[in-house]
Design a protein around this motif. Sequence first.
Motif, PDB file in Angstrom:
ATOM      1  N   MET A 109       0.812  -1.211   0.000  1.00 25.19           N
ATOM      2  CA  MET A 109       0.000   0.000   0.000  1.00 25.19           C
ATOM      3  C   MET A 109       0.854   1.275   0.000  1.00 25.19           C
ATOM      4  O   MET A 109       0.359   2.358   0.278  1.00 25.19           O
ATOM      5  CB  MET A 109      -0.938  -0.039   1.193  1.00 25.19           C
ATOM      6  CG  MET A 109      -1.809  -1.289   1.167  1.00 25.19           C
ATOM      7  SD  MET A 109      -2.824  -1.474   2.605  1.00 25.19           S
ATOM      8  CE  MET A 109      -4.192  -0.435   2.145  1.00 25.19           C
ATOM      9  N   MET A 128       1.802   1.008   4.573  1.00 23.23           N
ATOM     10  CA  MET A 128       0.764   2.030   4.716  1.00 23.23           C
ATOM     11  C   MET A 128       1.362   3.368   5.117  1.00 23.23           C
ATOM     12  O   MET A 128       2.198   3.431   6.016  1.00 23.23           O
ATOM     13  CB  MET A 128      -0.208   1.646   5.837  1.00 23.23           C
ATOM     14  CG  MET A 128      -1.190   0.622   5.496  1.00 23.23           C
ATOM     15  SD  MET A 128      -2.309   0.423   6.908  1.00 23.23           S
ATOM     16  CE  MET A 128      -2.945  -1.178   6.526  1.00 23.23           C
ATOM     17  N   VAL A 142      -3.501   6.494   5.518  1.00 28.74           N
ATOM     18  CA  VAL A 142      -4.200   5.227   5.300  1.00 28.74           C
ATOM     19  C   VAL A 142      -4.260   4.436   6.606  1.00 28.74           C
ATOM     20  O   VAL A 142      -5.296   3.860   6.950  1.00 28.74           O
ATOM     21  CB  VAL A 142      -3.515   4.419   4.171  1.00 28.74           C
ATOM     22  CG1 VAL A 142      -4.071   3.015   4.083  1.00 28.74           C
ATOM     23  CG2 VAL A 142      -3.676   5.147   2.837  1.00 28.74           C
ATOM     24  N   LYS A 143      -3.165   4.432   7.342  1.00 28.02           N
ATOM     25  CA  LYS A 143      -3.140   3.712   8.621  1.00 28.02           C
ATOM     26  C   LYS A 143      -4.180   4.280   9.596  1.00 28.02           C
ATOM     27  O   LYS A 143      -4.824   3.531  10.329  1.00 28.02           O
ATOM     28  CB  LYS A 143      -1.747   3.770   9.238  1.00 28.02           C
ATOM     29  CG  LYS A 143      -1.564   2.801  10.377  1.00 28.02           C
ATOM     30  CD  LYS A 143      -0.103   2.721  10.771  1.00 28.02           C
ATOM     31  CE  LYS A 143       0.099   1.592  11.751  1.00 28.02           C
ATOM     32  NZ  LYS A 143       1.501   1.388  12.048  1.00 28.02           N
ATOM     33  N   ILE A 148      -0.547  -6.789   9.274  1.00 28.21           N
ATOM     34  CA  ILE A 148       0.029  -5.573   8.700  1.00 28.21           C
ATOM     35  C   ILE A 148       1.516  -5.495   9.045  1.00 28.21           C
ATOM     36  O   ILE A 148       1.903  -5.672  10.185  1.00 28.21           O
ATOM     37  CB  ILE A 148      -0.703  -4.320   9.219  1.00 28.21           C
ATOM     38  CG1 ILE A 148      -2.177  -4.412   8.784  1.00 28.21           C
ATOM     39  CG2 ILE A 148      -0.052  -3.048   8.695  1.00 28.21           C
ATOM     40  CD1 ILE A 148      -3.052  -3.338   9.361  1.00 28.21           C
TER      41      ILE A 148
END
Length: 102
Positions: free
Chosen positions: A47, A80, A84-85, A99
């Motif tokens: 990501m 990330m 986004v996180k 993750i």
Amino acid sequence: MQIQETRQDGYLVVEPVGRLDSGTSRILDRSLTSAVQRGDVRIILDMGRLDYIGSMGLSALLAAAKRIKAAQGELLLRGMNERVKLVFEMSGFLRLFNIRDA
């Protein structure tokens, strides 16, 4: 949204580029569904170049995770950015996915 695929250490690495929202979530959903159907069930979703994720993007990831789990595979998320996180934190999705930082 663009999606790039590479291979790394026995995993299919899927890298969405851009925004993952209501207008683009189907693209990622089709890509991950196709991967599972062809037997790629060890997937890393990188990501690092994802600028934004919305609720439809989260829904697409959850659906993909269920398909991959049903196929006895593994889905890892990595790279990330903080924005986004934060969406994952606020939605409670951090605990649903494996993750990695990089």
